[in-house]
Design a protein around this motif. Structure first.
Motif, PDB file in Angstrom:
ATOM      1  N   PRO A   1       0.829  -1.465  -0.044  1.00  0.00           N
ATOM      2  CA  PRO A   1       0.138  -0.160   0.072  1.00  0.00           C
ATOM      3  C   PRO A   1       0.768   1.296  -0.047  1.00  0.00           C
ATOM      4  O   PRO A   1       0.491   2.174  -0.498  1.00  0.00           O
ATOM      5  N   LEU A   2       2.079   1.058   0.591  1.00  0.00           N
ATOM      6  CA  LEU A   2       2.818   2.434   0.899  1.00  0.00           C
ATOM      7  C   LEU A   2       3.289   2.658  -0.731  1.00  0.00           C
ATOM      8  O   LEU A   2       3.299   3.888  -1.269  1.00  0.00           O
ATOM      9  N   PHE A   3       3.820   1.660  -1.469  1.00  0.00           N
ATOM     10  CA  PHE A   3       4.234   1.926  -2.988  1.00  0.00           C
ATOM     11  C   PHE A   3       3.306   2.579  -3.803  1.00  0.00           C
ATOM     12  O   PHE A   3       3.366   3.267  -4.534  1.00  0.00           O
ATOM     13  N   GLY A   4       1.928   1.750  -3.393  1.00  0.00           N
ATOM     14  CA  GLY A   4       0.743   2.068  -4.321  1.00  0.00           C
ATOM     15  C   GLY A   4       0.330   3.628  -4.031  1.00  0.00           C
ATOM     16  O   GLY A   4       0.094   4.181  -5.013  1.00  0.00           O
ATOM     17  N   LEU A   5       0.150   4.119  -2.834  1.00  0.00           N
ATOM     18  CA  LEU A   5      -0.168   5.398  -2.552  1.00  0.00           C
ATOM     19  C   LEU A   5       0.911   6.352  -2.861  1.00  0.00           C
ATOM     20  O   LEU A   5       0.659   7.518  -3.369  1.00  0.00           O
ATOM     21  N   SER A   6       2.160   6.011  -2.889  1.00  0.00           N
ATOM     22  CA  SER A   6       3.364   6.796  -3.231  1.00  0.00           C
ATOM     23  C   SER A   6       3.216   6.943  -4.918  1.00  0.00           C
ATOM     24  O   SER A   6       3.525   8.296  -5.208  1.00  0.00           O
ATOM     25  N   ALA A   7       2.862   6.210  -5.581  1.00  0.00           N
ATOM     26  CA  ALA A   7       2.895   5.882  -6.895  1.00  0.00           C
ATOM     27  C   ALA A   7       1.491   6.737  -7.162  1.00  0.00           C
ATOM     28  O   ALA A   7       1.575   7.790  -8.110  1.00  0.00           O
ATOM     29  N   PHE A   8       0.457   6.946  -6.352  1.00  0.00           N
ATOM     30  CA  PHE A   8      -0.737   7.501  -6.751  1.00  0.00           C
ATOM     31  C   PHE A   8      -0.233   9.362  -6.674  1.00  0.00           C
ATOM     32  O   PHE A   8      -0.838  10.054  -7.190  1.00  0.00           O
ATOM     33  N   ALA A   9       0.227   9.443  -5.388  1.00  0.00           N
ATOM     34  CA  ALA A   9       1.012  10.510  -5.266  1.00  0.00           C
ATOM     35  C   ALA A   9       1.842  11.369  -6.602  1.00  0.00           C
ATOM     36  O   ALA A   9       1.293  12.454  -6.930  1.00  0.00           O
ATOM     37  N   ASN A  10       2.424  10.422  -7.028  1.00  0.00           N
ATOM     38  CA  ASN A  10       3.392  10.700  -8.200  1.00  0.00           C
ATOM     39  C   ASN A  10       2.503  10.879  -9.380  1.00  0.00           C
ATOM     40  O   ASN A  10       2.733  12.080  -9.954  1.00  0.00           O
TER      41      ASN A  10
END
Length: 406
Positions: free
Chosen positions: A145-154
């Motif tokens: 989820p951290l990588f997913g939400l970071s990618a969403f922020a990107n």
């Protein structure tokens, strides 16, 4: 199905990230810095295009990041885990603010290209240390989820940042957009300064510069995923690079941001699940991305409406969202004591290949037309998908011991 990459349990929801003292600050800082980065990037791209009147100007902005990022992944990669990670993240953010001040003071193509190159090195180092912090301080179920939400922020940063940056640059000039980027670096540094120090793990002697590359090359799953990743990032900036040549007026900001919008929706929906954590899911989406690139080539060649190109670019952005699964695979399979260096290797390789690839694709667009650039990118990715297929490795190939502690 032979992808024995993991028997994933459902990851916790995104709200759990904001209750974690480390993950919450990593995500917050990422959102702030990404928004500012893409406001500044839009200014640099339009500045380079307007003053050169060629797609080679924006392509050069991307390509300039290649050599500095390569130095980070080789000569300096062994030093990434030596300083305290919180301190290093803060100083990297401050360095980004200093670098973006160069084209802010002198808004010309050469300072913009130089700043973009050095920012590529900062970005490679920052991303590597960021993932190392996550691997060390964030529990395993929270990482996907951290990588997913970071990618969403990107991706949201790209949508909002490119729209805002392009609009601000057109209306007020590049200096205002670049100033926003500078401020975002400083705010992100303040957020990161609040990371808890925690217990520093003993990291041992500094590894050789090629340790990350040898780790990837020696693991069959990581090697296959790395090749797919490199074939994907070749076209990652293609929609943004070709937009100034394919759209103008009110449609230009829309087409410029459409790829990022597609990616944002994709990673938000699938980032909290398990499908993208599996090799089969990653290869399937990579193949779909190749199809989206070929569709864009057809639309451009047949002079389809601009809105249709915006939709195709959105599909391209969505296809690129499979890279969060690749990041999760690397975080799971790479030895924890090499995580920073392995991440530096793949991040820098991505920047090098993306920079060189977009310059070559931009050259093809300038010589033969944008449709040819989309076509070449799609064919290349499709060939790599067919040749690598890491999801077809024998059972157990993706489950080698890493020495990772939860």
């Amino acid at each position: 199905m032979t992808d024995a990459d993991e028997r994933l349990s459902p990851p916790p929801g995104y709200l759990a990230l904001f209750r974690h003292p480390v993950a919450s600050r990593l995500v917050t800082a990422r959102g702030i810095s990404e928004l500012g980065d893409f406001v500044g990037l839009a200014a640099l791209l339009l500045l380079a295009y307007d003053q050169t009147q060629s797609v080679l100007g924006p392509a050069a902005v991307y390509a300039a990041r290649a050599l500095p990022a390569l130095l980070v992944a080789t000569v300096f990669s062994g030093w990434l885990d030596v300083p305290a990670r919180r301190t290093l993240l803060v100083w990297l953010s401050v360095a980004g603010a200093v670098l973006i001040a160069v084209p802010l003071a002198v808004p010309r193509p050469v300072p913009a290209i130089v700043a973009a190159g050095l920012l590529g090195a900062v970005r490679a180092a920052y991303s590597s240390v960021n993932v190392a912090v996550a691997a060390e301080s964030v529990d395993a179920p929270l990482r996907l989820p951290l990588f997913g939400l970071s990618a969403f922020a990107n991706q949201v940063g790209q949508v909002v940042g490119l729209l805002a940056g392009a609009s601000i640059t057109v209306a007020l000039g590049p200096r205002v957009a670049l100033l926003i980027d500078l401020v975002s670096f400083l705010v992100a540094a303040v957020v990161l300064a609040g990371l808890p120090t925690g217990q520093q793990r003993r990291r041992g002697p500094r590894p050789p510069a090629t340790a990350g590359l040898r780790t990837i090359a020696g693991h069959p799953v990581l090697r296959g995923v790395a090749l797919l990743t490199l074939a994907t990032v070749v076209s990652g900036a293609l929609p943004e690079t070709l937009t100034p040549d394919l759209a103008d007026g009110a449609w230009r900001p829309v087409v410029l941001a459409s790829s990022a919008l597609g990616g944002a929706v994709f990673v938000l929906v699938l980032g909290r699940g398990t499908w993208l954590g599996r090799l089969t899911g990653q290869v399937t989406v990579a193949a779909a991305l190749a199809g989206a690139l070929l569709l864009a080539a057809l639309l451009v060649a047949t002079h389809s409406p601009v809105w249709a190109l915006a939709c195709a670019n959105a599909l391209i952005g969505a296809g690129g969202g499979w890279l969060i699964g690749a990041q999760a695979t690397f975080a799971r399979l790479a030895p924890v004591e090499r995580m920073g260096q392995v991440e530096a290797t793949i991040v820098a390789a991505n920047i090098v290949v993306a920079g060189c690839g977009i310059f070559l694709l931009g050259s093809a667009a300038a010589l033969f037309g944008p449709a040819v650039a989309y076509l070449l990118a799609g064919v290349l990715l499709l060939v790599v998908v067919l040749l690598t297929r890491p999801d077809q490795l024998p059972a157990g190939a993706g489950a080698q011991p890493t020495g990772r502690t939860p």
